[in-house]
Design an enzyme around this catalytic site. Structure first.
Site, mmCIF file in Angstrom:
data_model
loop_
_atom_site.group_PDB
_atom_site.id
_atom_site.type_symbol
_atom_site.label_atom_id
_atom_site.label_comp_id
_atom_site.label_asym_id
_atom_site.label_seq_id
_atom_site.Cartn_x
_atom_site.Cartn_y
_atom_site.Cartn_z
ATOM 1 N N HIS A 50 0.825 -1.218 0.000
ATOM 2 C CA HIS A 50 0.000 0.000 0.000
ATOM 3 C C HIS A 50 0.854 1.262 0.000
ATOM 4 O O HIS A 50 1.980 1.275 0.506
ATOM 5 C CB HIS A 50 -0.988 0.005 1.168
ATOM 6 N N GLU A 83 -4.937 1.684 2.764
ATOM 7 C CA GLU A 83 -4.899 0.486 3.614
ATOM 8 C C GLU A 83 -4.926 0.860 5.087
ATOM 9 O O GLU A 83 -5.542 0.158 5.904
ATOM 10 C CB GLU A 83 -3.647 -0.325 3.291
ATOM 11 N N ASP A 85 3.844 -6.349 3.671
ATOM 12 C CA ASP A 85 3.371 -5.284 4.555
ATOM 13 C C ASP A 85 3.605 -5.623 6.025
ATOM 14 O O ASP A 85 2.942 -5.101 6.900
ATOM 15 C CB ASP A 85 1.867 -5.048 4.301
ATOM 16 N N HIS A 120 4.129 3.493 12.462
ATOM 17 C CA HIS A 120 3.078 4.466 12.796
ATOM 18 C C HIS A 120 3.508 5.546 13.774
ATOM 19 O O HIS A 120 2.658 6.189 14.390
ATOM 20 C CB HIS A 120 1.821 3.767 13.352
ATOM 21 N N ASP A 148 -0.309 4.452 1.104
ATOM 22 C CA ASP A 148 -0.588 5.458 2.126
ATOM 23 C C ASP A 148 0.206 5.184 3.400
ATOM 24 O O ASP A 148 0.658 4.070 3.656
ATOM 25 C CB ASP A 148 -2.083 5.510 2.447
#
Length: 403
Positions: free
Chosen positions: A77, A172, A195, A377, A79
């Site tokens: 992904h 995602e 991922d 994150h 994003d």
């Protein structure tokens, strides 16, 4: 272009998704990276390269000797998570990393071995970190770079390979990555999302997931005359959260333990809102968690009056083990690929989700491969170039050894 150059190029593009948006992709900025990826895929010799609704598709036709093999897909992904700043990424690149704590120069924070014990095992490698002011974007731009680098290697080396489909998805991180993926453009019979985090990972279990939104309506009067009249929505919100078991929050759980995670709380006397995500690997425990949130809502309404608290629960994705248990040959091939680069496969239950979970339930069995990144994150995200290079080797093996 080298793997390192690709990765640094991709993380420089601002691609944070937006869960409040109703468009696909949720942010136009993801299209900036989509166009870069489209040009690169076309440049390495992939066919049918296109961007459709923010999804990047490409196809590599099988060698004549391998047309009887099952077509497979590789998916990552574009994003980055809205949990933390994804703009103006300034990576720190530390060659021959010494295995100790790392000062993040932009914020002054410390990426410490105490908080991230895996750092010690990365000694001697080329460590790439944030500067503390943004996330890094290895989730999942490491996956993007690894897939394209592997495909370029297979094509330039003239290696025999099966039909290969490449799909790069938007959104995602907000749970919409597979929503509009076209199975007309991706005709694979199985696939791999790239991922994950630690190198050598092949994951085929993940959380069952739901989101919960609680809205509270208060009654606002002058505090001097509030006795037996006021209903303070902000106080009720705090009371609601106190009923969530302390031991069942993410900061106190690991492994297969599920949790309730308060992602946002806002409000005042007149109105308040709480947002949670609910996670568990076991489907029965997951159902009980959702029921518990419903029970708290009922208790609050009994105490403060019907309609004071309203609850909306939305299921997000399911544990892919329900599908993958019937496709363990795919996992076995991934384990062969991991061993081919000198690693021993590791399969831990993912404490999150991937596009692969939802795609598996849509008919495309799709376990998850690691990327060589950690601490996703947030400002402590990091990866190593050597781990990414080994992941490229794993992907190349899978491209050239299809089922």
């Amino acid at each position: 272009m080298t793997l390192k150059e690709r990765f640094l190029k991709y993380i420089s593009v601002y691609t944070t998704s937006d869960e409040t948006s109703n468009t696909t992709p949720s942010t136009d900025r993801q299209l900036d990276l989509a166009e870069i990826l489209r040009k690169e895929l076309a440049g390495i010799g992939a066919e049918n390269v296109t961007v459709d609704q923010g999804y990047v598709y490409a196809y590599i036709k099988a060698s004549p000797e391998m047309v009887d093999r099952k077509p497979l897909a590789f998916i990552s992904h574009m994003d980055t998570a809205p949990d933390f700043n994804g703009r103006d990424v300034h990576p720190q690149i530390i060659e021959d990393y010494d295995g100790g704590d790392v000062r993040l120069e932009g914020s002054g924070d410390l990426l410490s071995v105490r908080d991230f014990p895996d750092l010690a095992a990365l000694k001697g490698q080329t460590l790439i970190t944030t500067d503390g002011t943004s996330l890094l974007g290895a989730d999942d731009k490491a996956g993007l770079a690894e897939i394209i680098t592997a495909a370029e290697g297979v094509l330039s080396e003239g290696a025999l390979h099966g039909d290969i489909y490449i799909v790069f998805t938007p959104d995602e991180e907000i749970g919409r990555g597979s929503d509009k993926l076209s199975f007309e453009r991706c005709r694979a019979e199985y696939g791999f999302t790239v991922d994950g985090d630690y190198e050598g990972e092949v994951a085929y279990e993940n959380f069952n997931a739901a989101s919960a939104e609680i809205r509270i309506v208060g009654k606002n009067v002058h505090p001097g005359e509030a006795k037996d009249i006021m209903k303070n929505a902000a106080s009720i919100a705090a009371e609601f959260d106190r009923l969530i078991p302390e031991a069942e929050r993410p900061e106190h759980t690991s492994g297969r333990e599920g949790f309730y995670y308060l992602t946002d709380i806002s409000g005042n006397c007149e109105a308040a809102k709480l947002s949670y995500i609910i996670r568990d690997h076991d489907s029965d425990r997951f159902s009980r968690r959702k029921h518990y949130i419903e029970k708290i809502t009922d208790v609050m309404n009994e105490k403060y009056g019907k309609g004071t608290v309203t609850l909306s629960i939305r299921d997000q994705y399911q544990n892919m083990i329900e599908i993958m248990k019937d496709h363990m040959d795919i996992v076995g091939r991934a384990e062969d690929a991991i061993r081919s680069v000198g690693l021993e496969p590791v399969s831990r239950p993912v404490r999150g989700g991937t596009d692969g979970a939802m795609l598996s339930f849509k008919g495309l069995p799709c376990p998850n491969l690691g990327t060589g990144g950690y601490g996703f994150h947030g400002p402590y995200e990091h990866c190593t170039l050597e781990a990414m290079e080994r992941e490229v080797g794993i992907i190349k093996y899978l491209m050239t050894h299809p089922l």
